[in-house]
Write a protein that holds these residues in place. Structure first.
Motif, PDB file in Angstrom:
ATOM      1  N   SER A 263      99.317  23.556  24.172  1.00  0.00           N
ATOM      2  CA  SER A 263      98.271  23.887  25.146  1.00  0.00           C
ATOM      3  C   SER A 263      98.773  24.776  26.304  1.00  0.00           C
ATOM      4  CB  SER A 263      97.608  22.622  25.677  1.00  0.00           C
ATOM      5  OG  SER A 263      98.596  21.798  26.218  1.00  0.00           O
ATOM      6  N   VAL A 264      99.972  24.477  26.818  1.00  0.00           N
ATOM      7  CA  VAL A 264     100.443  25.264  27.971  1.00  0.00           C
ATOM      8  C   VAL A 264     100.654  26.747  27.606  1.00  0.00           C
ATOM      9  CG1 VAL A 264     102.297  25.547  29.648  1.00  0.00           C
ATOM     10  CG2 VAL A 264     101.364  23.286  29.184  1.00  0.00           C
ATOM     11  N   PRO A 265     101.444  27.050  26.545  1.00  0.00           N
ATOM     12  CA  PRO A 265     101.591  28.470  26.213  1.00  0.00           C
ATOM     13  C   PRO A 265     100.265  29.152  25.856  1.00  0.00           C
ATOM     14  CG  PRO A 265     102.800  27.092  24.640  1.00  0.00           C
ATOM     15  CD  PRO A 265     102.351  26.202  25.744  1.00  0.00           C
ATOM     16  N   LEU A 266      99.362  28.427  25.213  1.00  0.00           N
ATOM     17  CA  LEU A 266      98.105  29.086  24.841  1.00  0.00           C
ATOM     18  C   LEU A 266      97.287  29.447  26.085  1.00  0.00           C
ATOM     19  CD1 LEU A 266      97.026  27.141  21.615  1.00  0.00           C
ATOM     20  CD2 LEU A 266      98.169  29.351  21.808  1.00  0.00           C
ATOM     21  N   LEU A 267      97.269  28.527  27.055  1.00  0.00           N
ATOM     22  CA  LEU A 267      96.537  28.843  28.289  1.00  0.00           C
ATOM     23  C   LEU A 267      97.224  29.980  29.053  1.00  0.00           C
ATOM     24  CD1 LEU A 267      95.549  25.287  29.496  1.00  0.00           C
ATOM     25  CD2 LEU A 267      94.018  27.129  28.779  1.00  0.00           C
ATOM     26  N   THR A 268      98.559  29.997  28.978  1.00  0.00           N
ATOM     27  CA  THR A 268      99.285  31.082  29.654  1.00  0.00           C
ATOM     28  C   THR A 268      98.979  32.416  28.972  1.00  0.00           C
ATOM     29  OG1 THR A 268     101.031  29.480  30.016  1.00  0.00           O
ATOM     30  CG2 THR A 268     101.558  31.776  30.493  1.00  0.00           C
ATOM     31  N   ALA A 269      98.968  32.407  27.641  1.00  0.00           N
ATOM     32  CA  ALA A 269      98.650  33.636  26.903  1.00  0.00           C
ATOM     33  C   ALA A 269      97.264  34.120  27.306  1.00  0.00           C
ATOM     34  CB  ALA A 269      98.696  33.381  25.402  1.00  0.00           C
ATOM     35  N   PHE A 270      96.330  33.177  27.406  1.00  0.00           N
ATOM     36  CA  PHE A 270      94.956  33.528  27.751  1.00  0.00           C
ATOM     37  C   PHE A 270      94.895  34.155  29.140  1.00  0.00           C
ATOM     38  CE2 PHE A 270      90.724  32.433  29.420  1.00  0.00           C
ATOM     39  CZ  PHE A 270      89.934  33.003  28.432  1.00  0.00           C
ATOM     40  N   SER A 271      95.635  33.580  30.092  1.00  0.00           N
ATOM     41  CA  SER A 271      95.480  34.110  31.447  1.00  0.00           C
ATOM     42  C   SER A 271      96.350  35.326  31.739  1.00  0.00           C
ATOM     43  CB  SER A 271      95.719  33.012  32.479  1.00  0.00           C
ATOM     44  OG  SER A 271      96.921  32.380  32.196  1.00  0.00           O
ATOM     45  N   THR A 272      97.473  35.498  31.007  1.00  0.00           N
ATOM     46  CA  THR A 272      98.301  36.680  31.295  1.00  0.00           C
ATOM     47  C   THR A 272      98.009  37.844  30.356  1.00  0.00           C
ATOM     48  OG1 THR A 272     100.035  35.936  29.797  1.00  0.00           O
ATOM     49  CG2 THR A 272     100.283  35.332  32.111  1.00  0.00           C
ATOM     50  N   SER A 273      97.358  37.579  29.221  1.00  0.00           N
ATOM     51  CA  SER A 273      97.139  38.604  28.180  1.00  0.00           C
ATOM     52  C   SER A 273      98.454  39.225  27.750  1.00  0.00           C
ATOM     53  CB  SER A 273      96.221  39.724  28.662  1.00  0.00           C
ATOM     54  OG  SER A 273      94.968  39.253  28.951  1.00  0.00           O
ATOM     55  N   SER A 274      99.506  38.437  27.698  1.00  0.00           N
ATOM     56  CA  SER A 274     100.785  39.004  27.278  1.00  0.00           C
ATOM     57  C   SER A 274     101.597  38.010  26.445  1.00  0.00           C
ATOM     58  CB  SER A 274     101.590  39.426  28.512  1.00  0.00           C
ATOM     59  OG  SER A 274     102.914  39.722  28.132  1.00  0.00           O
ATOM     60  N   SER A 275     101.827  38.362  25.184  1.00  0.00           N
ATOM     61  CA  SER A 275     102.647  37.490  24.328  1.00  0.00           C
ATOM     62  C   SER A 275     104.080  37.457  24.829  1.00  0.00           C
ATOM     63  CB  SER A 275     102.702  37.961  22.876  1.00  0.00           C
ATOM     64  OG  SER A 275     101.546  38.505  22.443  1.00  0.00           O
ATOM     65  N   ASN A 276     104.563  38.588  25.343  1.00  0.00           N
ATOM     66  CA  ASN A 276     105.941  38.633  25.844  1.00  0.00           C
ATOM     67  C   ASN A 276     106.133  37.695  27.017  1.00  0.00           C
ATOM     68  OD1 ASN A 276     106.527  40.539  24.017  1.00  0.00           O
ATOM     69  ND2 ASN A 276     107.089  42.151  25.458  1.00  0.00           N
ATOM     70  N   ALA A 277     105.189  37.754  27.958  1.00  0.00           N
ATOM     71  CA  ALA A 277     105.306  36.915  29.149  1.00  0.00           C
ATOM     72  C   ALA A 277     105.261  35.449  28.760  1.00  0.00           C
ATOM     73  CB  ALA A 277     104.183  37.238  30.121  1.00  0.00           C
ATOM     74  N   THR A 278     104.521  35.139  27.676  1.00  0.00           N
ATOM     75  CA  THR A 278     104.347  33.745  27.278  1.00  0.00           C
ATOM     76  C   THR A 278     105.533  33.215  26.475  1.00  0.00           C
ATOM     77  OG1 THR A 278     102.016  34.318  27.136  1.00  0.00           O
ATOM     78  CG2 THR A 278     102.610  32.193  26.261  1.00  0.00           C
TER      79      THR A 278
END
Ligand code: ASP
Length: 414
Positions: A263-278
């Motif tokens: 859940s945490v990485p998926l929400l981060t991906a959603f809010s940053t729009s960046s797979s690298n950042a996640t």
């Protein structure tokens, strides 16, 4: 990891959500109220699109060479490497086919009646037999292909170049590797710089579109809404049905448990729009919550963040088909096959940063000779779709990690 964290900081600097939203609202208002003056601002959109086009050839060329040499040099990871690539390519193709099926079923762009400045644009390819297009993938002259922006030929040569760069002596390989990494990094910086101007580009493009279509604006908005729903529905089918089925039947994994841990990485991906950042969070969750070894996740996930983009591949296919429909070009089955192939290649060449997928769409548009102005059509609604597709990109990488770990005999927590 260090690089990824740095990326994340860069990403933070270009949180464009608000600027883009404001640009869209302002441009709609401007286009409606000052219809006659719109001609004084449309140049901003043209400049933005020219800048995107300027980036694409060196960016894709260097990105593919770096990617291919990266995969080729991990020789000790032979079997796992093979499985990973197989998983990545097959899930991306399934994702693209899901998008293709839905966009042909819903046909969101039909009846939008957009016109292109160069009306013959799409007709060339329609008359070109598939065999000829396949032969043309091999460039007679790579410099000529680079100059013309012949994407399939460029990608073919870049893959070949990257592959054989791993077959030369160590010192030469390192030089090639370093040089192309350097070019890639510089190109990424330029890309980030150009992307910062998206709100201004949107203002120019959207106000022009609004002024031109002021009499059927609601219809255009309606079409955009249906287009967004088509992308979203295809993404949901792929992430919530296809990938869980693969996990359950091929990996013998409990998809729900794995989803909870992610859940945490998926929400981060959603809010940053960046797979690298996640990526750091994805690695942490896959290792600690799902129980994948560091050896597997350390290989599968960084590679996935760069080359495995199911969401982006699906999105690009739907977007290109939408553009074709909106401009009134009927693509034959053979051309749709080219869209599938180039969407796969374009997604591999897409960097895991916000809006990168919008840039690589140019590859597909050029491969099937569709008008590049099509990007203008989808630009305004790219951001929310980017959030969704990035989440699917990260989700698919994590599913790959657990499936591959399981196939390597690891005992997992899911
Ligand atoms: N933002 C996406 C990602 O980082 C790439 C894209 O633009 O499609 O995964």
């Amino acid at each position: 990891m260090q690089e990824t964290l740095q990326d994340y900081r860069n990403m933070k600097k270009i949180q464009l959500h608000w600027q883009i939203l404001i640009a869209i609202i302002l441009s709609v208002g401007f286009g409606l109220i000052f219809t006659e003056y719109v001609k004084y601002v449309t140049w901003m959109g043209d400049v933005f699109l020219r800048a995107l086009r300027m980036i694409i050839v060196p960016l894709i060329f260097s990105s593919i060479v770096v990617g291919v040499t990266g995969i080729g040099s991990g020789k000790n990871l032979g079997r796992m490497g093979f499985k990973t690539i197989l998983y990545y390519i097959s899930t991306s193709v399934i994702a693209i086919l899901t998008g293709l099926f839905l966009v042909n079923l819903i046909r969101p762009g039909i009846g939008a009646h957009f016109e292109t400045a160069n009306n013959g644009g799409g007709l060339d390819i329609i008359e070109k037999p598939i065999g000829e297009t396949l032969i043309n993938i091999i460039p007679e002259n790579i410099i000529d292909a680079l100059v013309r922006g012949d994407m399939l030929a460029i990608i073919f040569f870049a893959i070949l170049f990257g592959f054989f760069a791993t077959k030369v002596s160590e010192s030469v390989r390192t030089t090639v590797d370093k040089s192309f990494k350097a070019i890639f990094e510089v190109m990424m910086k330029i890309t980030m710089f150009v992307i910062k101007f998206t709100p201004i580009g949107i203002f120019g493009i959207v106000s022009g579109t609004v002024a031109e279509h002021s009499d059927n604006l609601l219809e255009v908005f309606g079409k955009m809404g249906i287009y967004m729903l088509t992308v979203a529905a295809a993404l949901v089918i792929h992430s919530m049905i296809t990938l869980p089925l693969i996990m359950k039947f091929i990996g013998k994994i409990n998809p729900i448990k794995h989803l909870k841990g992610m859940s945490v990485p998926l929400l981060t991906a959603f809010s940053t729009s960046s797979s690298n950042a996640t990526l750091p969070l994805t690695m942490e969750a896959v290792e600690n919550n799902s129980g994948v070894s560091n050896k597997t996740s350390g290989f599968v996930l960084p590679l996935g963040a760069t080359v495995n983009m199911d969401g982006t591949a699906l999105y690009e296919c739907v977007a290109v088909m939408f553009i074709a429909q909106a401009f009134g070009f009927e693509l034959t089955l053979a051309q749709q096959a080219i869209v599938v192939l180039t969407a796969l290649l374009a997604s591999i060449g897409t960097a895991g940063v916000p809006m990168a997928g919008l840039v690589t769409i140019i590859i597909i548009l050029q491969a099937v000779d569709l008008p590049l102005e099509g990007i203008a059509l989808i630009l305004a609604v790219d951001r929310p779709l980017d959030m969704l597709r990035t989440t699917v990109n990260v989700w698919s990488d994590s599913c790959g990690a657990v499936v591959i770990a399981k196939s390597e005999g690891e005992v997992l927590k899911v």
